[in-house]
Design an enzyme around this catalytic site. Structure first.
Site, PDB file in Angstrom:
ATOM      1  N   GLY A 127     -10.723   8.050   7.019  1.00 32.37           N
ATOM      2  CA  GLY A 127     -11.815   8.954   7.337  1.00 32.37           C
ATOM      3  C   GLY A 127     -13.100   8.309   7.814  1.00 32.37           C
ATOM      4  O   GLY A 127     -14.010   9.001   8.263  1.00 32.37           O
TER       5      GLY A 127
ATOM      6  N   LYS B  52       0.853  -1.178   0.000  1.00 33.29           N
ATOM      7  CA  LYS B  52       0.000   0.000   0.000  1.00 33.29           C
ATOM      8  C   LYS B  52       0.895   1.236   0.000  1.00 33.29           C
ATOM      9  O   LYS B  52       1.687   1.449   0.919  1.00 33.29           O
ATOM     10  CB  LYS B  52      -0.910   0.026   1.224  1.00 33.29           C
ATOM     11  CG  LYS B  52      -1.829   1.248   1.228  1.00 33.29           C
ATOM     12  CD  LYS B  52      -2.391   1.547   2.592  1.00 33.29           C
ATOM     13  CE  LYS B  52      -2.972   2.947   2.598  1.00 33.29           C
ATOM     14  NZ  LYS B  52      -3.360   3.383   3.954  1.00 33.29           N
TER      15      LYS B  52
END
Length: 325
Positions: free
Chosen positions: A255, A167
Site C-alpha cells: 500500500g 514471507k
C-alpha cells in the site's frame, strides 16, 4: 581468484595474503578485527595467512555509540529497514539497478513453474540478485489456501538449499488481495511446526497480529493499504497499536505509494517497510528506490528523535520577555 569481503565478491591474485586485502582497502595500520571463514584471525597472522578461492572475510571497526541502528530478524542483524520486491520491472537490468539504489538487504521473490521451453541463455532472477549478496525471501504471492502456501514455502526451501526464512501471504480474493486471516493462521502454524522462520502478511488488525506472533512468526507485516494501491498508511493508529504490543519486528507491507508514506510508517515505530509496486511502477524506478531509502531513514530518525506534542493553538518560537513595544 574470487573471495568475499564483508559479503561482497572481490578479485584477488593467487596466493594473496590477508594483509594484501587489508592494504588494498586502505586499512593498513587501522584498528580493525578480521574474521576468516567465521574464525577470528589474530592480527599477527595477517601477513602470513594465504587466502583460498571462496574464502570469506569479515572486517569490522568500532563506531560511535548509537550509530548502529540495525534490527534483528530470525537471528540475523540487518541495517537496511527497506525490503523490496522484484515484480513489475521492465527488465532484469532495471530490477538490478533499482534494488541497488534502494540499499535493501532483503529481497522478496515469487515462485512460479519453470518454462520447459525457456531459452537456456535467458537470464535468471537469482543471477541478478545473488543470494551471496542479498537475503532472498521467497513469498507465497498468488496463494489462496493454506495448503498452496505451505507447498510453495517448501519448494522455496528446496530451491534455496534449505533456506528457512519465508514471507507468508494467503489471499482471500483477487479483487482486494486482502489476506484470508483464517487460512493464514493455519498456514503459519504448519510452517512454524515445520521449522520455517515465518514473516507474515496480515490485516492492520492488532488482534490478528498478536495471534500470529503467538503462533511463532518471526515478524508480522500488517498492510498499510491494499496491495499495489499506493494509498499509504490508512489506519495509523491500528499500526501504532500493533507496534506497541509486539515483541517481534513489525514491518508495514503493501500500500505504500511514495517516500512520505514510508516515512510515516517508520515514524509510527515500525521496524521496516516492504514494497514493490511503489518503486517498480514509478516513472523512474531507480530514482524512486533512492527516494524510498531516504524516506525510510528520515522516518526512523524522526521516530528515534521523538516528535513535539501536537497543540490546538499556536506557541510562539521566540520568547515574549524583553519586547521593546
Amino acid at each position: 581468484m574470487m573471495v568475499y569481503v564483508n559479503g561482497d565478491t572481490r578479485d584477488c591474485a593467487e596466493n594473496s595474503k590477508v594483509a594484501d586485502v587489508v592494504a588494498d582497502l586502505g586499512l593498513t595500520g587501522k584498528k580493525i578485527a578480521i574474521e576468516l571463514n567465521k574464525e577470528i584471525l589474530p592480527f599477527q597472522q595477517y601477513a602470513t595467512q594465504t587466502l583460498q578461492a571462496g574464502d570469506r572475510l569479515e572486517i569490522v571497526h568500532a563506531i560511535g555509540g548509537g550509530q548502529d541502528d540495525s534490527f534483528m530478524l530470525a537471528g540475523v542483524s540487518y541495517h537496511s529497514r527497506l525490503l523490496v520486491g522484484t515484480g513489475k520491472y521492465k527488465d532484469m537490468e532495471e530490477t538490478r539497478l533499482a534494488i541497488e539504489a534502494s540499499g535493501a538487504q532483503i529481497v522478496t521473490v515469487a515462485l512460479r513453474r519453470t518454462n520447459i521451453g525457456q531459452n537456456p541463455g535467458e537470464p535468471n532472477l537469482l543471477d541478478v540478485i545473488s543470494p551471496d549478496k542479498y537475503t532472498i525471501l521467497p513469498n507465497t504471492a498468488g496463494c489462496y489456501t493454506a495448503e498452496d502456501a505451505v507447498r510453495t514455502c517448501r519448494l522455496g526451501r528446496e530451491l534455496l538449499g534449505g533456506h528457512k526464512l519465508v514471507k507468508l501471504e494467503v489471499l482471500a480474493d483477487q479483487k482486494t488481495l486482502f489476506p484470508d486471516v483464517a487460512e493464514t493462521y493455519l498456514a503459519a502454524e504448519l510452517l512454524v511446526k515445520d521449522g520455517f522462520d515465518v514473516m507474515v502478511y496480515t490485516n492492520d488488525d492488532p488482534i490478528a497480529a498478536k495471534r500470529l506472533e503467538d503462533i511463532g512468526c518471526v515478524a508480522v507485516m500488517p498492510l498499510a493499504a491494499p496491495i499495489g494501491s499506493g494509498l499509504g498508511v490508512r489506519n495509523p493508529y491500528n499500526i501504532l497499536t500493533i507496534v506497541e504490543n509486539a515483541k517481534v519486528p513489525i514491518l508495514v507491507d503493501a500500500g505504500v505509494g511514495t517516500a512520505s508514506d514510508a516515512a510515516i510508517a517508520m515514524e509510527l515505530g515500525c521496524d521496516g517497510v516492504l514494497m514493490n509496486t511503489a518503486i517498480a511502477a514509478a516513472n523512474n524506478p531507480i530514482l524512486m528506490a533512492s527516494a524510498m531509502r531516504k524516506g525510510i531513514e528520515a522516518g526512523r530518525e524522526a521516530f528515534l528523535a521523538g516528535r513535539m506534542p501536537r497543540r490546538r493553538f499556536a506557541s510562539a518560537s521566540s520568547p515574549i520577555d524583553g519586547l521593546f513595544f
